[in-house]
Design an enzyme around this catalytic site. Structure first.
Site, PDB file in Angstrom:
ATOM      1  N   TRP A  42      -1.448   5.444   0.032  1.00 24.64           N
ATOM      2  CA  TRP A  42      -2.123   5.768   1.282  1.00 24.64           C
ATOM      3  C   TRP A  42      -3.160   4.731   1.704  1.00 24.64           C
ATOM      4  CZ3 TRP A  42      -1.535   8.833  -3.017  1.00 24.64           C
ATOM      5  CH2 TRP A  42      -0.600   9.879  -2.916  1.00 24.64           C
ATOM      6  N   ASP A  43      -3.229   3.583   1.020  1.00 27.89           N
ATOM      7  CA  ASP A  43      -4.252   2.569   1.311  1.00 27.89           C
ATOM      8  C   ASP A  43      -5.656   3.115   1.043  1.00 27.89           C
ATOM      9  OD1 ASP A  43      -5.400   0.196   2.083  1.00 27.89           O
ATOM     10  OD2 ASP A  43      -5.151   0.498   4.224  1.00 27.89           O
ATOM     11  N   TYR A  44      -5.791   3.844  -0.053  1.00 30.98           N
ATOM     12  CA  TYR A  44      -7.078   4.420  -0.437  1.00 30.98           C
ATOM     13  C   TYR A  44      -7.807   3.490  -1.410  1.00 30.98           C
ATOM     14  CZ  TYR A  44      -6.120   9.008   1.715  1.00 30.98           C
ATOM     15  OH  TYR A  44      -5.877  10.043   2.595  1.00 30.98           O
ATOM     16  N   LYS A  48     -12.620   6.615   0.599  1.00 33.74           N
ATOM     17  CA  LYS A  48     -12.019   6.839   1.913  1.00 33.74           C
ATOM     18  C   LYS A  48     -11.560   8.277   2.080  1.00 33.74           C
ATOM     19  CE  LYS A  48     -10.191   2.172   2.817  1.00 33.74           C
ATOM     20  NZ  LYS A  48      -8.948   1.417   3.101  1.00 33.74           N
ATOM     21  N   ASP A  76       0.793  -1.229   0.000  1.00 34.96           N
ATOM     22  CA  ASP A  76       0.000   0.000   0.000  1.00 34.96           C
ATOM     23  C   ASP A  76       0.828   1.282   0.000  1.00 34.96           C
ATOM     24  OD1 ASP A  76      -2.296  -1.498   0.037  1.00 34.96           O
ATOM     25  OD2 ASP A  76      -2.626  -1.304   2.182  1.00 34.96           O
TER      26      ASP A  76
END
Length: 718
Positions: free
Chosen positions: A332-334, A357, A294
């Site tokens: 950003w793990d979006y 998110k 991520d």
């Protein structure tokens, strides 16, 4: 002439009757037929979470009380990791029964009017210790749409109605809707092993399923959940379609085919959320996640097409029709966690709303992918990490956001001036240049964080008013990249647990020290000193081992991290590990601006905000909002129901104003999405109230149905 007139009159009357009894074809919404049923996880194939049931109104909602409560018994079984579980299911109403799952993939069928058990099925899952959560959000049913008059007949033959569940140990199971018995003609005696035919799959990988499959026509379509941040070449995020009758694999779709050309193939970009369906146009809409890992994209340069996207596929073939990426080259793990929402825009355009998110909404033509409000690419901060090429721009649409992407100037962080001072000092030590500030070696403040905006609870939509509703979080984290120069860190990544580390890494050192001790003992002139010298040697070894353990970094996150707490993950095959932790004040309050959780409403016809109200509280007597998980349901009578917060309450809001009208007590917080239906003229609102292991809330196994009292008398729950 009289006969002709009679025939003419008959034809006219017959035609008028046909108009009355035949539903108008006004698009996908009308074809669903809002008859207060709930046949899919999102209420309809397009996930609007809307019910035409209107018995419960703003004037009588205060009379709501529990009508029945069903306990799954899952908590009492006290399986391994019961304390990590979360009861996140949303039931479906199919063949006149409610079907739902426990966190351990047990499937239940109950009477929707009384809550009495009809049957249950336990797949006896094998809990993978590398999986960071234990949950199941529900099931899917086939046939996807059965005419009301044909329901009794359709359910008479074995497996003519089927319930599909995808499990934590990677199985797809088909059950007879009438009996709960596996359908022997599907796959291998009712089961398909979903770990087969997955590129890069390894038995040690956390490869599992939390969301229900999607049924469209005679196909059942499934994504997957994959462990984040472990390495680059993690399992493929392949999406697959199976024949509902035989279990035959019909098609597969790889969200990132470009990764096949890489020296180390990037994995993931998987669809772990719910796939939306448009039967009228033979389309499914796949919400994809981040490519692995991520937070470091050095090994996957470019935009990473179709990751962090919603992609429209032809349902019968898996052919890609169009795709829209909500964030380029994600760091950003979006991932797109929410189910895409299908609706009719301004009464004439088939549309899709993508909630993210980041708290943004993207509204597109769902047949072409063309934006219905202008989308522009805005410049965003560049990465300062050697080798990382962050995208220079990110997409923004000219429409209201569901939650802020920046702090209001001068607003207080946390819950007090003391919190504010602490938070501002902590953030000033980190890199923060607004949304999309890339991860850094010194540490970056990431807002909105990976739990920000809209998560898997998804959004709801009122097709009459054109208003979208969603629960949102305002959540910030500190993310720090850790150089892989530390040999201990590199060694740790290759080991499954700390005991193996002690055996493999420390044993040679201990043997050398014991040999040295033996030499000393052998040369000792006084035999009486032998026990003393041996004791000194062992004490010395113990001190060395203890000091080494104290200096070690945390073991890999897959073995130690809470789902929403501190994470230290290796990101193997990249130059950096990731250290991520929520940024909170000493008081325990988030280092962001309250409210920390809200319910928000945006008019999709105009793109303008309608209202926003705090959801729950962390401080009694104050409207702070809380971190929340779960969605909401909107009714034709103007009510919005949701749980989701850290309080054990089901709430009802005025959907026009956001005013909180009613709260109903639950045995535990409900980190789930409610649903509603009508049986024999009585409207029920049903929610799973089971708490959440990662939140540290009480754990329960209660499915609670609320309704108005019968005959004016309140009815106690069972």
């Amino acid at each position: 002439m009289s006969i002709a007139k009679g025939v003419h009159k008959f034809l006219v009357i017959f035609g008028l009757l046909c108009l009355v009894v035949t539903p108008l074809n006004t698009g996908a919404q009308a074809s669903i037929g809002f008859d207060s049923q709930w046949p899919t996880y999102g209420g309809d194939p397009g996930g609007m979470r809307y019910t035409s049931a209107s018995q419960i109104t703003k004037t009588n909602v205060a009379q709501l009380a529990p009508a029945w409560t069903f306990h799954t018994g899952s908590v009492a079984k006290n399986r391994p990791r019961t304390g990590d579980s979360s009861f996140e299911t949303t039931p479906i109403l199919f063949h006149n029964a409610l079907y739902f799952t426990s966190p351990f993939d047990e499937v239940f069928a109950v009477n929707p009017a009384t809550g009495d058990a009809l049957w249950q099925y336990d797949p006896k899952i094998t809990t993978n210790p590398t999986v960071g959560m234990i949950t199941s959000r529900g099931v899917a049913a086939w046939p996807a749409a059965v005419p009301a008059g044909a329901r009794a007949e359709a359910s008479s033959a074995p497996c003519s109605g089927r319930i599909f569940v995808a499990t934590m140990d990677a199985r797809l199971i088909a059950l007879d809707a009438a009996t709960g018995q596996p359908c022997s003609d599907f796959g291998n005696a009712g089961t398909i092993d979903l770990s087969k035919n997955v590129d890069n799959y390894h038995v040690r990988d956390p490869y599992f399923f939390t969301s229900p499959p999607t049924v469209i026509g005679d196909l059942v379509i499934i994504g997957s959940a994959i462990g984040d941040n472990q390495r680059v070449d993690i399992d493929s995020g392949v999406v697959r379609a199976y024949d509902c009758r035989s279990g035959r694999l019909v098609w597969t779709w790889d969200p990132i085919p470009w990764a096949q050309q890489q020296k180390i193939r990037t994995g993931a970009a998987n669809a772990w959320g719910v796939i939306a369906a448009d039967p009228e146009h033979n389309l499914v809409f796949v919400p994809t996640g981040s490519p692995s890992p991520d937070f470091t994209g050095i090994m996957r340069p470019g935009d990473n097409r179709d990751a962090n996207s919603v992609v429209a596929l032809e349902a019968t073939t898996g052919r890609r029709v169009w795709g829209f990426q909500v964030v380029h080259h994600d760091l950003w793990d979006y991932d797109v966690a929410a189910e895409p929402l299908l609706f009719t825009w301004r009464n004439n355009i088939p549309a899709i709303a993508i909630t993210t998110k980041q708290g943004m909404i993207f509204v597109l033509n769902r047949l072409t992918g063309e934006p219905l409000f202008p989308i522009t690419e805005h410049p965003v901060p560049a990465s300062d990490v050697p080798g990382e090429q962050a995208s220079p721009t990110q997409p923004f649409q000219d429409i209201a956001t569901l939650s802020p992407i920046a702090f209001p100037s001068g607003a207080q962080l946390g819950a007090s001036p003391q919190d504010d001072a602490f938070c501002r000092k902590a953030i000033s030590a980190l890199r923060y240049e607004g949304i999309y500030t890339p991860p850094s070696l010194r540490g970056t403040f990431d807002f909105p964080g990976n739990l920000g905006g809209v998560n898997w609870g998804s959004a709801s939509f009122d097709p009459v008013s054109g208003i979208l509703y969603a629960n949102t979080n305002r959540y910030g984290v500190r993310i720090t990249l850790v150089k892989r120069k530390n040999p201990t860190l590199a060694f740790l990544e290759s080991l499954p647990d700390r005991p193996k580390l002690l055996v493999v890494f420390l044993t040679p050192t201990a043997i050398l020290l014991l040999l040295l001790c033996a030499m000393i003992v052998r040369k000792s002139l006084s035999p009486g000193r032998v026990p003393l010298l041996i004791g000194i040697c062992f004490a010395f070894i113990g001190i060395l081992v203890l000091r080494h353990l104290q200096r070690m970094p945390p073991p890999p996150a897959v073995h130690s991290v809470e789902h929403f707490g501190h994470e230290f993950s290796p990101q193997s095959e990249t130059p950096y590990a990731i250290d991520r932790v929520p940024l909170v004040a000493p008081s325990g309050m988030p280092c962001t601006v309250a409210p920390w959780g809200t319910v928000s409403a945006v008019n999709l016809n105009t793109g303008k905000p309608v209202w926003q109200t705090p959801l729950g509280t962390l401080i009694p007597g104050q409207h702070t909002g809380t971190i929340n998980l779960g969605g909401d349901v909107v009714t034709a009578s103007g009510l919005l129901f949701t749980g989701a917060s850290e309080q054990p309450l089901l709430r009802a809001f005025d959907s026009a104003t956001g005013e909180e009208l009613w709260t109903g007590n639950l045995p535990a917080p409900a980190q789930s999405t409610p649903m509603s239906y009508t049986v024999a003229g009585r409207q029920f609102v049903v929610i799973a109230a089971g708490g959440h292991g990662a939140f540290g809330t009480p754990i329960s196994d209660a499915l609670v149905a609320f309704a108005l009292p019968e005959n004016g008398q309140k009815k106690s729950s069972k």
